[in-house]
Design a protein around this motif. Structure first.
Motif, short mmCIF file in Angstrom:
data_model
loop_
_atom_site.label_atom_id
_atom_site.label_comp_id
_atom_site.label_asym_id
_atom_site.label_seq_id
_atom_site.Cartn_x
_atom_site.Cartn_y
_atom_site.Cartn_z
N PHE A 105 -21.29 100.70 46.11
CA PHE A 105 -21.60 102.12 46.11
C PHE A 105 -21.04 102.79 47.36
N LYS A 106 -20.78 104.10 47.27
CA LYS A 106 -20.37 104.88 48.43
C LYS A 106 -21.59 105.62 48.96
N LEU A 107 -21.86 105.47 50.23
CA LEU A 107 -23.02 106.12 50.81
C LEU A 107 -22.93 107.64 50.66
N THR A 108 -21.72 108.18 50.77
CA THR A 108 -21.58 109.64 50.63
C THR A 108 -22.04 110.10 49.25
N THR A 109 -21.78 109.30 48.22
CA THR A 109 -22.22 109.66 46.87
C THR A 109 -23.75 109.63 46.78
N LEU A 110 -24.34 108.56 47.32
CA LEU A 110 -25.80 108.43 47.29
C LEU A 110 -26.47 109.59 48.03
N LYS A 111 -25.95 109.91 49.23
CA LYS A 111 -26.52 111.00 50.03
C LYS A 111 -26.40 112.34 49.31
N THR A 112 -25.23 112.57 48.70
CA THR A 112 -24.99 113.85 48.03
C THR A 112 -25.99 114.05 46.89
N ILE A 113 -26.20 112.99 46.10
CA ILE A 113 -27.12 113.09 44.96
C ILE A 113 -28.55 113.33 45.45
N MET A 114 -29.02 112.48 46.35
CA MET A 114 -30.40 112.61 46.82
C MET A 114 -30.63 113.94 47.52
N SER A 115 -29.66 114.39 48.30
CA SER A 115 -29.80 115.65 49.04
C SER A 115 -29.81 116.84 48.09
N LYS A 116 -29.04 116.75 47.02
CA LYS A 116 -29.03 117.82 46.00
C LYS A 116 -30.43 117.98 45.40
N TRP A 117 -31.06 116.84 45.07
CA TRP A 117 -32.42 116.92 44.50
C TRP A 117 -33.41 117.47 45.52
N GLN A 118 -33.23 117.13 46.79
CA GLN A 118 -34.12 117.64 47.84
C GLN A 118 -34.00 119.16 47.95
N THR A 119 -32.80 119.67 48.02
CA THR A 119 -32.62 121.11 48.30
C THR A 119 -32.85 121.97 47.06
N GLU A 120 -32.43 121.49 45.90
CA GLU A 120 -32.54 122.34 44.71
C GLU A 120 -33.96 122.40 44.16
N LEU A 121 -34.79 121.40 44.47
CA LEU A 121 -36.18 121.45 44.02
C LEU A 121 -37.11 122.05 45.06
N ASN A 122 -36.65 122.20 46.30
CA ASN A 122 -37.50 122.65 47.40
C ASN A 122 -38.16 124.00 47.08
N GLY A 123 -39.49 123.99 47.07
CA GLY A 123 -40.24 125.21 46.81
C GLY A 123 -40.30 125.62 45.36
N ARG A 124 -39.66 124.84 44.48
CA ARG A 124 -39.58 125.22 43.06
C ARG A 124 -40.14 124.13 42.13
N ALA A 125 -39.99 122.89 42.55
CA ALA A 125 -40.50 121.75 41.77
C ALA A 125 -40.76 120.62 42.75
N TRP A 126 -41.30 119.50 42.25
CA TRP A 126 -41.70 118.42 43.16
C TRP A 126 -40.92 117.15 42.84
N ASN A 127 -40.40 116.51 43.90
CA ASN A 127 -39.63 115.28 43.75
C ASN A 127 -40.53 114.05 43.66
N SER A 128 -40.10 113.06 42.92
CA SER A 128 -40.62 111.69 43.07
C SER A 128 -39.57 110.91 43.83
N LEU A 129 -40.02 110.02 44.71
CA LEU A 129 -39.12 109.26 45.56
C LEU A 129 -39.24 107.77 45.23
N TYR A 130 -38.16 107.17 44.78
CA TYR A 130 -38.23 105.73 44.50
C TYR A 130 -36.87 105.08 44.69
N TRP A 131 -36.89 103.83 45.12
CA TRP A 131 -35.71 102.95 45.12
C TRP A 131 -35.82 101.89 44.03
N ASN A 132 -37.05 101.44 43.79
CA ASN A 132 -37.30 100.28 42.92
C ASN A 132 -38.24 100.64 41.79
N ASN A 133 -38.13 99.94 40.70
CA ASN A 133 -39.20 99.86 39.70
C ASN A 133 -38.93 98.64 38.83
N HIS A 134 -39.68 98.51 37.77
CA HIS A 134 -39.58 97.32 36.90
C HIS A 134 -38.25 97.25 36.15
#
Length: 549
Positions: free
Chosen positions: A291-320
């Motif tokens: 993976f490219k870290l720039t891609t990961l950062k861009t995606i996660m940061s987009k969800w942080q900024t576009e939902l800020n004050g408008r919806a709520w994020n769930s934060l996860y790295w792992n699940n079943h």
């Protein structure tokens, strides 16, 4: 913004089958979970999300449900569940259940009736279609390989299954289906549970005309928001609960509909964009790449900024369903496993949203080191993919597929919980064969060792959970990415009420020099995975969190 308890909570996901066996059958169970509640509380958790514990033939490890109001005997009885719920509540822990209502098992009473005849009262509970030119209605593919349509000899029609052929999709256009589901949800909520994680809820609405609908997967269908608003009005709004929808195929604009702070559907969703950064566009997870870290950062940061004050994020790295993050985005070598596990935890937990910790993540559990043959795997998705890609189509060689399974198989997350270094890792007593073999590194990576070491991943996660309760900026602060083009570091700030929190992390095993890494003026070092601060130098997998007032 109105504040809700679920925004400030931290969730611990328990995969019951692999957590703790209490009765010697090699399968984790409800009494086993109850025995470990103090451990979960010690970590600083608020909520436990349980993967499905309902009666099931186990074609897909419990996601094929044959009775929504009965407990799978492998896990115990309803009395065992009631005891778990009561004790969890007494310890200040809430219980969230998995809700699987896109499909049932083909052994559910509804489907057994539905397939009997075209005029059966339950026929319209599922999605039946006539053949088209002797074939399936369209070329939709199951998520578990092969066609999403199964021909049924009894009535000469096909039924839809987006997953296993033993998981027929429910017909949500039928109001009787919807209200049967709502009645079942109310039954559980009246029992006292604290919410639902909703399996593939973005898939419940299907198009009306399948023959002219070529899309491969019907995410965010035409009536999904109408159904969830109805569910909210009839059920969810009547209880003070937490809801999170698993929503494949969504983007931030969709999240504003599903989980907007002013919408009336769900509290938050699980999105999967960041889970695709190391997968192939065509073969997906079965041809993983770096993976490219720039891609990961861009995606996660987009969800942080576009939902800020408008919806709520769930934060996860792992699940079943996902491989272990320390093996995926970190470094699972003996030298760097703990350091990179802490770094990854901090990068996630200091973002805005509700964090989810998957069992074993808090001790740095890794992908299965010792699964070297297809016979070692049990997951239906992995087995079907092997059959499809290696045996039938020769798209991949055996060695290529085993390498892909090492990286991507869901069984990586499902190996039994590693409690200590005894035989069977404390998951099951000696002389018992666990349902899935243990990861070979359990003798060193286990809870007993973690609790004995004050510098362990466990205590780092515990500290993060404590800090979240102390500093509202961690929960509510605005997020800004500072180093979008840096392929080795991730630096961001959070701001709230005149305070600034700055996190900088090194995703490499190199020592780096970065201006961002130096302590800001008038700041306190809130958390780090090294015991000293070397200013602009970032050591391998180092993370530093500063608070400036």
């Amino acid at each position: 913004m109105d504040k809700h308890w679920w925004q400030e909570a931290v969730v611990y996901q328990v995969y019951p089958r692999s957590f703790q066996d209490s009765n010697g059958d090699g399968i984790g169970d409800l009494d086993g979970i109850r025995q470990r509640l103090d451990y979960i509380k010690q970590l600083g958790m608020d909520v436990i999300w349980l993967n499905p514990i309902y009666r099931s033939p186990n074609d897909d490890n419990g996601y094929d449900i044959s009775n929504y109001e009965a407990i799978q005997p492998d896990f115990g009885t309803m009395a065992d569940f009631d005891a778990l719920l009561k004790e969890a509540h007494a310890k200040g822990l809430k219980i969230v259940m998995d809700l699987v209502v896109n499909h049932t098992s083909d052994e559910h009473h509804w489907f057994m009736e539905s397939r009997r005849s075209k005029d059966n009262p339950y026929r319209d509970y599922y999605i039946w279609q006539d053949p088209v030119d002797g074939h399936a209605p369209n070329d939709w593919q199951s998520s578990f390989s092969g066609s999403a349509w199964q021909f049924d000899e009894t009535t000469g029609q096909y039924f839809l299954h987006l997953f296993s052929k033993k998981q027929p999709d429910l017909n949500w256009r039928n109001s009787k289906v919807r209200h049967s589901v709502y009645d079942m949800m109310t039954w559980w909520l009246d029992k006292g549970i604290d919410g639902f994680r909703m399996d593939v809820i973005s898939l419940i609405s299907k198009p009306k005309d399948f023959v002219t609908t070529p899309v491969r997967r019907p995410a965010n269908g035409p009536h999904v928001h109408e159904y969830l608003e109805e569910m909210n009005k009839d059920v969810l709004s009547k209880f003070d609960i937490m809801t999170v929808g698993e929503t494949p195929g969504v983007h931030p604009q969709d999240a504003l509909l599903y989980a907007g702070l002013d919408s009336h559907e769900l509290n938050m969703i699980f999105q999967f964009e960041h889970m695709g950064v190391d997968t192939d566009p065509e073969l997906g997870k079965w041809r993983p790449h770096q993976f490219k870290l720039t891609t990961l950062k861009t995606i996660m940061s987009k969800w942080q900024t576009e939902l800020n004050g408008r919806a709520w994020n769930s934060l996860y790295w792992n699940n079943h369903d996902q491989p272990r993050v320390v093996s995926r985005f970190g470094n699972d070598s003996d030298e760097f496993r703990e350091r990179s596990a802490k770094m990854l935890g901090a990068v996630l937990h200091f973002q805005q949203g509700t964090p989810y910790i998957y069992q074993g993540e808090e001790i740095g559990m890794t992908n299965a080191m010792n699964f070297n043959s297809i016979e070692d795997y049990q997951d239906i998705e992995s087995l079907n993919a092997y059959r499809d890609l290696v045996e039938q189509h020769q798209t991949l060689t055996n060695d290529q597929m085993i390498k892909a399974l090492h990286h991507s198989s869901r069984d990586n997350a499902r190996t039994p919980m590693q409690w200590d270094d005894s035989v069977n890792a404390g998951f099951a007593k000696e002389g018992v064969d666990p349902w899935l073999q243990l990861n070979a590194n359990y003798t060193s990576v286990n809870v007993k060792n973690a609790l004995a070491d004050k510098e362990s991943v466990f205590y780092f996660y515990q500290k993060m959970n404590t800090l979240r309760k102390q500093y509202p900026i961690i929960t509510y602060g605005d997020y800004t990415l500072l180093d979008p083009d840096d392929e080795q570091t991730w630096t961001y700030t959070r701001k709230l009420d005149g305070q600034t929190l700055t996190l900088t992390a090194n995703f490499s095993q190199d020592s780096l020099t970065r201006d961002y890494a130096a302590a800001p003026a008038n700041s306190t070092l809130l958390l780090s995975n090294y015991d000293d601060d070397q200013g602009q130098t970032l050591r391998p997998y180092e993370v530093k969190v500063y608070l400036t007032k």
